[in-house]
Design a protein around this motif. Structure first.
Motif, PDB file in Angstrom:
ATOM      1  N   THR A  55       0.832  -1.202   0.000  1.00  0.00           N
ATOM      2  CA  THR A  55       0.000   0.000   0.000  1.00  0.00           C
ATOM      3  C   THR A  55       0.868   1.254   0.000  1.00  0.00           C
ATOM      4  OG1 THR A  55      -0.091   0.156   2.410  1.00  0.00           O
ATOM      5  CG2 THR A  55      -1.759  -1.223   1.321  1.00  0.00           C
ATOM      6  N   PRO A  56       0.331   2.378  -0.507  1.00  0.00           N
ATOM      7  CA  PRO A  56       1.077   3.640  -0.419  1.00  0.00           C
ATOM      8  C   PRO A  56       1.446   4.007   1.012  1.00  0.00           C
ATOM      9  CG  PRO A  56      -0.753   3.860  -1.952  1.00  0.00           C
ATOM     10  CD  PRO A  56      -0.918   2.531  -1.272  1.00  0.00           C
ATOM     11  N   GLU A  57       0.593   3.643   1.980  1.00  0.00           N
ATOM     12  CA  GLU A  57       0.902   3.939   3.382  1.00  0.00           C
ATOM     13  C   GLU A  57       2.160   3.213   3.834  1.00  0.00           C
ATOM     14  OE1 GLU A  57      -2.091   3.181   2.203  1.00  0.00           O
ATOM     15  OE2 GLU A  57      -2.962   5.193   2.414  1.00  0.00           O
ATOM     16  N   THR A  58       2.368   1.998   3.331  1.00  0.00           N
ATOM     17  CA  THR A  58       3.583   1.247   3.670  1.00  0.00           C
ATOM     18  C   THR A  58       4.824   1.958   3.142  1.00  0.00           C
ATOM     19  OG1 THR A  58       2.409  -0.864   3.687  1.00  0.00           O
ATOM     20  CG2 THR A  58       4.787  -0.952   3.365  1.00  0.00           C
ATOM     21  N   ILE A  59       4.746   2.432   1.904  1.00  0.00           N
ATOM     22  CA  ILE A  59       5.883   3.149   1.318  1.00  0.00           C
ATOM     23  C   ILE A  59       6.124   4.458   2.062  1.00  0.00           C
ATOM     24  CG2 ILE A  59       6.782   4.241  -0.775  1.00  0.00           C
ATOM     25  CD1 ILE A  59       6.739   1.194  -0.880  1.00  0.00           C
ATOM     26  N   ARG A  60       5.066   5.134   2.466  1.00  0.00           N
ATOM     27  CA  ARG A  60       5.232   6.371   3.243  1.00  0.00           C
ATOM     28  C   ARG A  60       5.990   6.091   4.543  1.00  0.00           C
ATOM     29  NH1 ARG A  60      -0.169   7.350   1.439  1.00  0.00           N
ATOM     30  NH2 ARG A  60      -0.219   9.062  -0.087  1.00  0.00           N
ATOM     31  N   ARG A  61       5.652   4.980   5.189  1.00  0.00           N
ATOM     32  CA  ARG A  61       6.360   4.625   6.426  1.00  0.00           C
ATOM     33  C   ARG A  61       7.820   4.303   6.144  1.00  0.00           C
ATOM     34  NH1 ARG A  61       1.296   2.117   7.623  1.00  0.00           N
ATOM     35  NH2 ARG A  61       2.045   0.101   6.815  1.00  0.00           N
ATOM     36  N   ASP A  62       8.072   3.619   5.021  1.00  0.00           N
ATOM     37  CA  ASP A  62       9.457   3.326   4.635  1.00  0.00           C
ATOM     38  C   ASP A  62      10.235   4.625   4.428  1.00  0.00           C
ATOM     39  OD1 ASP A  62       9.014   0.604   4.672  1.00  0.00           O
ATOM     40  OD2 ASP A  62       8.649   0.450   2.519  1.00  0.00           O
ATOM     41  N   ILE A  63       9.639   5.553   3.690  1.00  0.00           N
ATOM     42  CA  ILE A  63      10.301   6.823   3.400  1.00  0.00           C
ATOM     43  C   ILE A  63      10.530   7.611   4.681  1.00  0.00           C
ATOM     44  CG2 ILE A  63       9.946   9.079   2.311  1.00  0.00           C
ATOM     45  CD1 ILE A  63       8.732   7.622  -0.082  1.00  0.00           C
ATOM     46  N   GLU A  64       9.552   7.608   5.571  1.00  0.00           N
ATOM     47  CA  GLU A  64       9.701   8.337   6.825  1.00  0.00           C
ATOM     48  C   GLU A  64      10.847   7.755   7.656  1.00  0.00           C
ATOM     49  OE1 GLU A  64       7.049   9.823  10.662  1.00  0.00           O
ATOM     50  OE2 GLU A  64       6.183   8.454   9.184  1.00  0.00           O
ATOM     51  N   VAL A  88      15.531  12.309   1.469  1.00  0.00           N
ATOM     52  CA  VAL A  88      14.745  13.479   1.843  1.00  0.00           C
ATOM     53  C   VAL A  88      13.333  13.301   1.303  1.00  0.00           C
ATOM     54  CG1 VAL A  88      14.459  15.971   1.563  1.00  0.00           C
ATOM     55  CG2 VAL A  88      16.742  15.003   1.835  1.00  0.00           C
ATOM     56  N   ARG A  89      12.350  13.421   2.190  1.00  0.00           N
ATOM     57  CA  ARG A  89      10.960  13.320   1.747  1.00  0.00           C
ATOM     58  C   ARG A  89      10.581  14.520   0.890  1.00  0.00           C
ATOM     59  NH1 ARG A  89       7.723  12.518   7.225  1.00  0.00           N
ATOM     60  NH2 ARG A  89       9.406  13.887   7.953  1.00  0.00           N
ATOM     61  N   THR A  90       9.797  14.262  -0.132  1.00  0.00           N
ATOM     62  CA  THR A  90       9.286  15.328  -0.989  1.00  0.00           C
ATOM     63  C   THR A  90       7.778  15.178  -1.105  1.00  0.00           C
ATOM     64  OG1 THR A  90       9.496  14.052  -3.053  1.00  0.00           O
ATOM     65  CG2 THR A  90      11.417  15.315  -2.342  1.00  0.00           C
ATOM     66  N   TYR A  91       7.182  16.062  -1.858  1.00  0.00           N
ATOM     67  CA  TYR A  91       5.737  16.017  -2.093  1.00  0.00           C
ATOM     68  C   TYR A  91       5.419  14.803  -2.961  1.00  0.00           C
ATOM     69  CZ  TYR A  91       1.091  17.950  -3.206  1.00  0.00           C
ATOM     70  OH  TYR A  91      -0.252  18.169  -3.347  1.00  0.00           O
ATOM     71  N   GLY A  92       4.959  13.715  -2.330  1.00  0.00           N
ATOM     72  CA  GLY A  92       4.582  12.514  -3.061  1.00  0.00           C
ATOM     73  C   GLY A  92       5.698  11.525  -3.300  1.00  0.00           C
ATOM     74  N   GLY A  93       6.866  11.715  -2.669  1.00  0.00           N
ATOM     75  CA  GLY A  93       7.962  10.781  -2.887  1.00  0.00           C
ATOM     76  C   GLY A  93       9.187  11.109  -2.072  1.00  0.00           C
ATOM     77  N   ALA A  94      10.352  10.913  -2.668  1.00  0.00           N
ATOM     78  CA  ALA A  94      11.612  11.163  -1.966  1.00  0.00           C
ATOM     79  C   ALA A  94      12.723  11.385  -2.973  1.00  0.00           C
ATOM     80  CB  ALA A  94      11.968   9.977  -1.058  1.00  0.00           C
ATOM     81  N   ILE A  95      13.784  12.063  -2.535  1.00  0.00           N
ATOM     82  CA  ILE A  95      14.975  12.272  -3.340  1.00  0.00           C
ATOM     83  C   ILE A  95      16.198  11.909  -2.512  1.00  0.00           C
ATOM     84  CG2 ILE A  95      13.935  14.110  -4.702  1.00  0.00           C
ATOM     85  CD1 ILE A  95      15.569  16.105  -3.003  1.00  0.00           C
ATOM     86  N   LEU A  96      17.369  11.912  -3.135  1.00  0.00           N
ATOM     87  CA  LEU A  96      18.607  11.675  -2.421  1.00  0.00           C
ATOM     88  C   LEU A  96      18.803  12.715  -1.330  1.00  0.00           C
ATOM     89  CD1 LEU A  96      21.043  10.860  -5.364  1.00  0.00           C
ATOM     90  CD2 LEU A  96      20.221   9.260  -3.648  1.00  0.00           C
ATOM     91  N   SER A  97      19.496  12.331  -0.271  1.00  0.00           N
ATOM     92  CA  SER A  97      19.666  13.235   0.861  1.00  0.00           C
ATOM     93  C   SER A  97      20.636  14.364   0.569  1.00  0.00           C
ATOM     94  CB  SER A  97      20.148  12.456   2.085  1.00  0.00           C
ATOM     95  OG  SER A  97      21.367  11.793   1.828  1.00  0.00           O
ATOM     96  N   SER A  98      21.481  14.222  -0.448  1.00  0.00           N
ATOM     97  CA  SER A  98      22.450  15.268  -0.750  1.00  0.00           C
ATOM     98  C   SER A  98      21.777  16.480  -1.366  1.00  0.00           C
ATOM     99  CB  SER A  98      23.507  14.745  -1.731  1.00  0.00           C
ATOM    100  OG  SER A  98      24.348  15.803  -2.153  1.00  0.00           O
ATOM    101  N   ILE A  99      22.107  17.677  -0.879  1.00  0.00           N
ATOM    102  CA  ILE A  99      21.589  18.905  -1.476  1.00  0.00           C
ATOM    103  C   ILE A  99      22.552  19.456  -2.518  1.00  0.00           C
ATOM    104  CG2 ILE A  99      20.314  19.488   0.616  1.00  0.00           C
ATOM    105  CD1 ILE A  99      22.471  21.642   1.145  1.00  0.00           C
ATOM    106  N   ALA A 100      23.673  18.772  -2.728  1.00  0.00           N
ATOM    107  CA  ALA A 100      24.698  19.288  -3.639  1.00  0.00           C
ATOM    108  C   ALA A 100      24.999  18.324  -4.769  1.00  0.00           C
ATOM    109  CB  ALA A 100      25.978  19.592  -2.864  1.00  0.00           C
TER     110      ALA A 100
END
Length: 287
Positions: free
Chosen positions: A32-41, A50-62
């Protein structure tokens, strides 16, 4: 597959493509999407993404993946953004376009529209070799390519000569993408790219920022410009309330190309300067 293995695979995919979406990951792992949200959190709390709107990106800002890797992300969203953008610059004569994966979709849409045009129509000024190659077969489009230092990671040129070259031209619009958009401003990981974007913004009568919704709320290494430097935001989903309020207060017009209709007949939702949503069936050119 257990939870730990799923999370490691999600991180491995992030290393390759730079961003993941909750809905896509839920389908991939049959959870379920809720499971993936928990994984991302959980992974976010560990500092691994890094969590984003509807997903995630790499933690590096550079750091972000190469242009070739990014082009495969969010293709449907970027196609409708490209169509909306092309509609809004249809009557403009000179357009500056920076190098980027989202602007590459915009260039492809222009090429599709002008492939059979016998007469010269727009002039495109770009620092991107990908965009230049995409538009080169169109005799109706004049392409001016900036000089500068070539960056194979981005397939584009940057540096002082690029910015100086741009200062010799004026444009009806600057169409550019970015790595992040938050209340702080428009952000990017590449300082050289940020400098070129600022040069284009300075020379254009109108500025069009084109980003998909996974860029909302993202802060990266360098600020390209303040929110007030944007005239139009073209995206695929309305920003979160706090960001939307900041954009509206800065008189940025928000144009959302929705996906609930066929690709060529999408509905446009536009947020006007008073914060009210306007809906209409056919795109309206910029004024």
């Amino acid at each position: 597959m257990n939870k730990a293995d799923r999370r490691e695979r999600m991180l491995a995919e992030l290393q390759t493509v730079g961003a993941i979406r909750i809905v896509e990951q839920a389908g991939l792992y049959n959870v379920t999407p809720e499971t993936i949200r928990r994984d991302i959190e959980a992974l976010s709390n560990d500092g691994r993404l890094v969590r984003t709107y509807g997903g995630a990106i790499l933690s590096s800002i550079a750091h972000e993946p190469s242009a070739n890797a990014r082009i495969s992300l969010n293709t449907t969203e970027r196609k409708i953004i490209a169509i909306e953008t092309a509609d809004r610059v249809e009557h403009m004569n000179v357009i500056m376009v920076d190098g980027g994966s989202t602007t590459a979709f915009f260039a492809s849409e222009l090429a599709r529209r002008y492939s059979n045009q016998p007469e010269l129509t727009p002039t495109i000024i770009t620092n991107s070799y990908d965009i230049a190659r995409t538009l080169a077969p169109c005799p109706a489009v004049r392409v001016i390519v900036c000089p500068g230092d070539f960056d194979a990671h981005e397939n584009a040129v940057f540096g002082p000569r690029t910015s100086e070259f741009l200062m010799d031209f004026s444009a009806d619009a600057a169409v550019f993408s970015a790595g992040g958009l938050s209340e702080v401003g428009v952000m990017d990981v590449n300082s050289m790219a940020a400098c070129v974007k600022r040069s284009m913004i300075a020379q254009a009568d109108k500025t069009l920022l084109i980003v998909d919704d996974r860029k909302f709320g993202i802060r990266q290494l360098e600020r390209i410009c303040d929110i007030s430097s944007i005239d139009h935001l073209i995206t695929n989903a309305l920003p979160p309330k706090s960001l939307s309020a900041t954009l509206t207060n800065a008189n940025v017009q928000i144009h959302c190309a929705c996906q609930d209709q066929p690709l060529r007949n999408f509905r446009t939702v536009s947020q006007n300067s008073s914060g009210t949503l306007d809906r209409y069936e056919s795109p309206i050119p910029l004024k």
